[in-house]
Design a protein around this motif. Structure first.
Motif, PDB file in Angstrom:
ATOM      1  N   MET A   1       0.836  -1.261   0.044  1.00  0.00           N
ATOM      2  CA  MET A   1       0.099   0.048   0.090  1.00  0.00           C
ATOM      3  C   MET A   1       1.050   1.112   0.149  1.00  0.00           C
ATOM      4  SD  MET A   1      -2.599   1.546   2.874  1.00  0.00           S
ATOM      5  CE  MET A   1      -3.640   0.062   2.859  1.00  0.00           C
ATOM      6  N   LEU A   2       0.482   2.320  -0.767  1.00  0.00           N
ATOM      7  CA  LEU A   2       0.988   3.324  -0.779  1.00  0.00           C
ATOM      8  C   LEU A   2       0.876   4.130   0.418  1.00  0.00           C
ATOM      9  CD1 LEU A   2       2.623   5.438  -2.786  1.00  0.00           C
ATOM     10  CD2 LEU A   2       0.360   6.351  -3.379  1.00  0.00           C
ATOM     11  N   GLU A   3       2.140   4.859   1.054  1.00  0.00           N
ATOM     12  CA  GLU A   3       2.119   5.428   2.324  1.00  0.00           C
ATOM     13  C   GLU A   3       2.225   6.965   2.021  1.00  0.00           C
ATOM     14  OE1 GLU A   3       1.081   4.343   5.320  1.00  0.00           O
ATOM     15  OE2 GLU A   3       0.959   2.264   4.498  1.00  0.00           O
ATOM     16  N   SER A   4       1.630   7.854   2.870  1.00  0.00           N
ATOM     17  CA  SER A   4       1.624   9.245   2.742  1.00  0.00           C
ATOM     18  C   SER A   4       3.124   9.922   2.680  1.00  0.00           C
ATOM     19  CB  SER A   4       0.632  10.052   3.575  1.00  0.00           C
ATOM     20  OG  SER A   4       1.419  10.010   4.785  1.00  0.00           O
ATOM     21  N   GLY A   5       3.855   9.105   3.255  1.00  0.00           N
ATOM     22  CA  GLY A   5       5.370   9.411   3.439  1.00  0.00           C
ATOM     23  C   GLY A   5       5.845   9.413   2.044  1.00  0.00           C
ATOM     24  N   GLU A   6       5.680   8.443   1.182  1.00  0.00           N
ATOM     25  CA  GLU A   6       6.162   8.185  -0.158  1.00  0.00           C
ATOM     26  C   GLU A   6       5.902   9.636  -0.943  1.00  0.00           C
ATOM     27  OE1 GLU A   6       5.766   4.295  -2.018  1.00  0.00           O
ATOM     28  OE2 GLU A   6       4.577   3.815  -0.092  1.00  0.00           O
ATOM     29  N   LEU A   7       4.460  10.025  -0.826  1.00  0.00           N
ATOM     30  CA  LEU A   7       4.382  11.332  -1.485  1.00  0.00           C
ATOM     31  C   LEU A   7       5.094  12.576  -0.904  1.00  0.00           C
ATOM     32  CD1 LEU A   7       2.025   9.619  -2.440  1.00  0.00           C
ATOM     33  CD2 LEU A   7       0.563  11.341  -2.603  1.00  0.00           C
ATOM     34  N   ASP A   8       5.219  12.583   0.302  1.00  0.00           N
ATOM     35  CA  ASP A   8       5.733  13.657   0.820  1.00  0.00           C
ATOM     36  C   ASP A   8       7.331  13.726   0.522  1.00  0.00           C
ATOM     37  OD1 ASP A   8       4.084  14.581   2.502  1.00  0.00           O
ATOM     38  OD2 ASP A   8       4.612  13.595   4.198  1.00  0.00           O
ATOM     39  N   SER A   9       8.146  12.317   0.101  1.00  0.00           N
ATOM     40  CA  SER A   9       9.489  12.355  -0.150  1.00  0.00           C
ATOM     41  C   SER A   9       9.673  13.086  -1.853  1.00  0.00           C
ATOM     42  CB  SER A   9       9.908  11.131  -0.152  1.00  0.00           C
ATOM     43  OG  SER A   9       9.497   9.865  -0.776  1.00  0.00           O
ATOM     44  N   ILE A  10       8.544  12.591  -2.492  1.00  0.00           N
ATOM     45  CA  ILE A  10       8.358  13.024  -3.972  1.00  0.00           C
ATOM     46  C   ILE A  10       8.055  14.419  -4.234  1.00  0.00           C
ATOM     47  CG2 ILE A  10       7.172  12.620  -5.957  1.00  0.00           C
ATOM     48  CD1 ILE A  10       6.621   9.676  -5.141  1.00  0.00           C
ATOM     49  N   ASP A  91       7.373   5.469 -11.949  1.00  0.00           N
ATOM     50  CA  ASP A  91       6.307   6.050 -12.632  1.00  0.00           C
ATOM     51  C   ASP A  91       5.579   7.018 -11.768  1.00  0.00           C
ATOM     52  OD1 ASP A  91       6.956   4.600 -14.885  1.00  0.00           O
ATOM     53  OD2 ASP A  91       5.649   3.072 -14.856  1.00  0.00           O
ATOM     54  N   LEU A  92       5.227   6.622 -10.470  1.00  0.00           N
ATOM     55  CA  LEU A  92       4.452   7.394  -9.630  1.00  0.00           C
ATOM     56  C   LEU A  92       5.133   9.043  -9.801  1.00  0.00           C
ATOM     57  CD1 LEU A  92       1.879   7.937  -7.767  1.00  0.00           C
ATOM     58  CD2 LEU A  92       3.540   7.057  -5.913  1.00  0.00           C
ATOM     59  N   GLU A  93       6.377   8.955  -9.256  1.00  0.00           N
ATOM     60  CA  GLU A  93       6.818  10.431  -9.360  1.00  0.00           C
ATOM     61  C   GLU A  93       6.697  11.042 -10.821  1.00  0.00           C
ATOM     62  OE1 GLU A  93      11.166  12.655  -8.621  1.00  0.00           O
ATOM     63  OE2 GLU A  93      10.876  10.534  -8.046  1.00  0.00           O
ATOM     64  N   ALA A  94       6.774  10.327 -11.747  1.00  0.00           N
ATOM     65  CA  ALA A  94       6.698  11.104 -13.150  1.00  0.00           C
ATOM     66  C   ALA A  94       5.163  11.527 -13.126  1.00  0.00           C
ATOM     67  CB  ALA A  94       6.843   9.909 -14.130  1.00  0.00           C
ATOM     68  N   PHE A  95       4.400  10.746 -12.876  1.00  0.00           N
ATOM     69  CA  PHE A  95       2.581  11.021 -12.972  1.00  0.00           C
ATOM     70  C   PHE A  95       2.355  12.405 -11.939  1.00  0.00           C
ATOM     71  CE2 PHE A  95       1.493   6.567 -14.235  1.00  0.00           C
ATOM     72  CZ  PHE A  95       1.064   6.818 -15.327  1.00  0.00           C
ATOM     73  N   LEU A  96       2.793  12.243 -10.774  1.00  0.00           N
ATOM     74  CA  LEU A  96       2.778  13.497  -9.789  1.00  0.00           C
ATOM     75  C   LEU A  96       3.432  14.633 -10.523  1.00  0.00           C
ATOM     76  CD1 LEU A  96       3.254  11.461  -6.704  1.00  0.00           C
ATOM     77  CD2 LEU A  96       1.016  12.317  -7.623  1.00  0.00           C
ATOM     78  N   ARG A  97       4.815  14.517 -10.903  1.00  0.00           N
ATOM     79  CA  ARG A  97       5.544  15.619 -11.547  1.00  0.00           C
ATOM     80  C   ARG A  97       4.653  16.505 -12.729  1.00  0.00           C
ATOM     81  NH1 ARG A  97       9.076  19.225  -9.920  1.00  0.00           N
ATOM     82  NH2 ARG A  97       9.519  20.500 -11.480  1.00  0.00           N
ATOM     83  N   ARG A  98       4.015  15.329 -13.517  1.00  0.00           N
ATOM     84  CA  ARG A  98       3.627  15.936 -14.649  1.00  0.00           C
ATOM     85  C   ARG A  98       1.915  16.484 -14.074  1.00  0.00           C
ATOM     86  NH1 ARG A  98       3.319  19.244 -18.568  1.00  0.00           N
ATOM     87  NH2 ARG A  98       1.586  18.641 -20.172  1.00  0.00           N
ATOM     88  N   SER A  99       1.524  16.166 -12.965  1.00  0.00           N
ATOM     89  CA  SER A  99       0.071  16.685 -12.364  1.00  0.00           C
ATOM     90  C   SER A  99       0.643  18.142 -12.002  1.00  0.00           C
ATOM     91  CB  SER A  99      -0.321  16.111 -11.516  1.00  0.00           C
ATOM     92  OG  SER A  99      -1.505  16.444 -10.824  1.00  0.00           O
TER      93      SER A  99
END
Length: 119
Positions: A1-10, A91-99
Protein backbone atom coordinates in the motif's frame (compact mmCIF):
# COMPACT_ATOMS: atom_id res chain seq x y z
CA UNK A 1 0.00 0.00 0.00
CA UNK A 2 1.18 3.48 -0.82
CA UNK A 3 2.01 5.54 2.27
CA UNK A 4 1.71 9.32 2.60
CA UNK A 5 5.42 9.56 3.44
CA UNK A 6 6.21 8.35 -0.06
CA UNK A 7 4.27 11.27 -1.51
CA UNK A 8 6.02 13.67 0.87
CA UNK A 9 9.42 12.42 -0.26
CA UNK A 10 8.42 12.91 -3.90
CA UNK A 11 6.52 16.21 -3.80
CA UNK A 12 7.61 18.21 -0.77
CA UNK A 13 10.74 19.69 -2.34
CA UNK A 14 9.11 21.07 -5.48
CA UNK A 15 8.74 24.87 -5.63
CA UNK A 16 5.63 26.21 -3.93
CA UNK A 17 4.26 22.85 -2.75
CA UNK A 18 2.18 22.69 0.40
CA UNK A 19 0.12 19.92 1.91
CA UNK A 20 -2.88 19.95 4.21
CA UNK A 21 -5.49 17.55 5.52
CA UNK A 22 -8.87 18.37 3.95
CA UNK A 23 -12.33 16.85 4.15
CA UNK A 24 -11.14 15.02 7.30
CA UNK A 25 -9.54 12.14 5.36
CA UNK A 26 -7.56 13.48 2.39
CA UNK A 27 -4.01 14.75 2.36
CA UNK A 28 -4.00 17.35 -0.42
CA UNK A 29 -0.85 18.51 -2.18
CA UNK A 30 -1.12 21.95 -3.77
CA UNK A 31 0.97 24.48 -5.61
CA UNK A 32 -0.01 28.14 -5.28
CA UNK A 33 -3.24 27.00 -3.62
CA UNK A 34 -4.23 24.68 -6.50
CA UNK A 35 -4.49 20.93 -5.94
CA UNK A 36 -2.34 18.56 -7.93
CA UNK A 37 -2.54 15.36 -5.84
CA UNK A 38 -4.90 13.92 -3.23
CA UNK A 39 -4.02 10.99 -0.95
CA UNK A 40 -6.77 9.20 1.02
CA UNK A 41 -5.65 8.57 4.62
CA UNK A 42 -8.59 6.58 6.03
CA UNK A 43 -11.31 4.11 5.18
CA UNK A 44 -11.71 1.66 2.35
CA UNK A 45 -9.87 3.92 -0.08
CA UNK A 46 -6.87 4.46 2.21
CA UNK A 47 -3.65 4.58 0.21
CA UNK A 48 -5.22 5.66 -3.06
CA UNK A 49 -3.83 8.73 -4.74
CA UNK A 50 -5.54 10.92 -7.31
CA UNK A 51 -3.84 13.34 -9.67
CA UNK A 52 -4.35 15.36 -12.84
CA UNK A 53 -3.25 13.89 -16.20
CA UNK A 54 -2.99 15.21 -19.73
CA UNK A 55 -6.37 15.12 -21.48
CA UNK A 56 -5.02 12.83 -24.21
CA UNK A 57 -3.87 10.27 -21.60
CA UNK A 58 -7.06 10.20 -19.50
CA UNK A 59 -8.93 7.49 -21.46
CA UNK A 60 -5.79 5.43 -21.96
CA UNK A 61 -5.05 5.38 -18.24
CA UNK A 62 -8.60 4.83 -17.02
CA UNK A 63 -8.86 1.74 -19.23
CA UNK A 64 -5.83 0.17 -17.54
CA UNK A 65 -6.10 -2.01 -14.42
CA UNK A 66 -5.17 -0.02 -11.32
CA UNK A 67 -6.61 3.30 -12.55
CA UNK A 68 -10.10 4.82 -12.56
CA UNK A 69 -11.57 8.27 -13.11
CA UNK A 70 -11.19 10.24 -9.90
CA UNK A 71 -14.44 10.75 -8.00
CA UNK A 72 -15.65 14.34 -8.34
CA UNK A 73 -12.69 15.25 -10.58
CA UNK A 74 -12.84 12.82 -13.52
CA UNK A 75 -14.40 15.53 -15.68
CA UNK A 76 -11.23 17.59 -15.12
CA UNK A 77 -8.93 14.77 -16.29
CA UNK A 78 -8.06 13.46 -12.85
CA UNK A 79 -7.42 9.76 -12.25
CA UNK A 80 -7.25 7.68 -9.09
CA UNK A 81 -4.48 5.15 -8.78
CA UNK A 82 -6.10 2.14 -7.14
CA UNK A 83 -3.18 -0.24 -7.63
CA UNK A 84 0.13 1.55 -7.07
CA UNK A 85 1.93 -1.78 -6.97
CA UNK A 86 1.26 -2.10 -10.72
CA UNK A 87 3.55 0.86 -11.49
CA UNK A 88 7.18 0.50 -12.46
CA UNK A 89 9.67 2.27 -10.18
CA UNK A 90 9.68 5.99 -10.94
CA UNK A 91 6.27 6.01 -12.65
CA UNK A 92 4.42 7.45 -9.66
CA UNK A 93 6.92 10.29 -9.40
CA UNK A 94 6.56 10.97 -13.13
CA UNK A 95 2.75 11.07 -12.89
CA UNK A 96 2.84 13.37 -9.86
CA UNK A 97 5.41 15.66 -11.46
CA UNK A 98 3.30 15.95 -14.61
CA UNK A 99 0.23 16.74 -12.51
CA UNK A 100 2.21 19.47 -10.74
CA UNK A 101 3.36 20.85 -14.12
CA UNK A 102 -0.19 20.86 -15.52
CA UNK A 103 -1.38 22.91 -12.56
CA UNK A 104 1.60 25.29 -12.75
CA UNK A 105 0.94 25.85 -16.47
CA UNK A 106 -2.53 27.22 -15.62
CA UNK A 107 -1.31 29.65 -12.95
CA UNK A 108 -1.19 33.37 -13.66
CA UNK A 109 2.18 34.58 -15.02
CA UNK A 110 3.11 36.32 -11.76
CA UNK A 111 2.57 33.12 -9.74
CA UNK A 112 4.65 31.12 -12.23
CA UNK A 113 7.48 33.67 -12.00
CA UNK A 114 7.41 33.46 -8.19
CA UNK A 115 7.68 29.67 -8.39
CA UNK A 116 10.65 30.00 -10.72
CA UNK A 117 12.36 32.26 -8.22
CA UNK A 118 11.68 29.75 -5.43
CA UNK A 119 13.49 26.91 -7.22
Amino acid sequence: MLESGELDSICAGWPGVSSALKWEVDLVYSVAGKMFAVYCTLGLERGRVSFKVDADRFLELTEQPGFMPAPYQGHAFWVTLTGPERLAPGDLEAFLRRSYELVVEKLPPKARRELGEAS
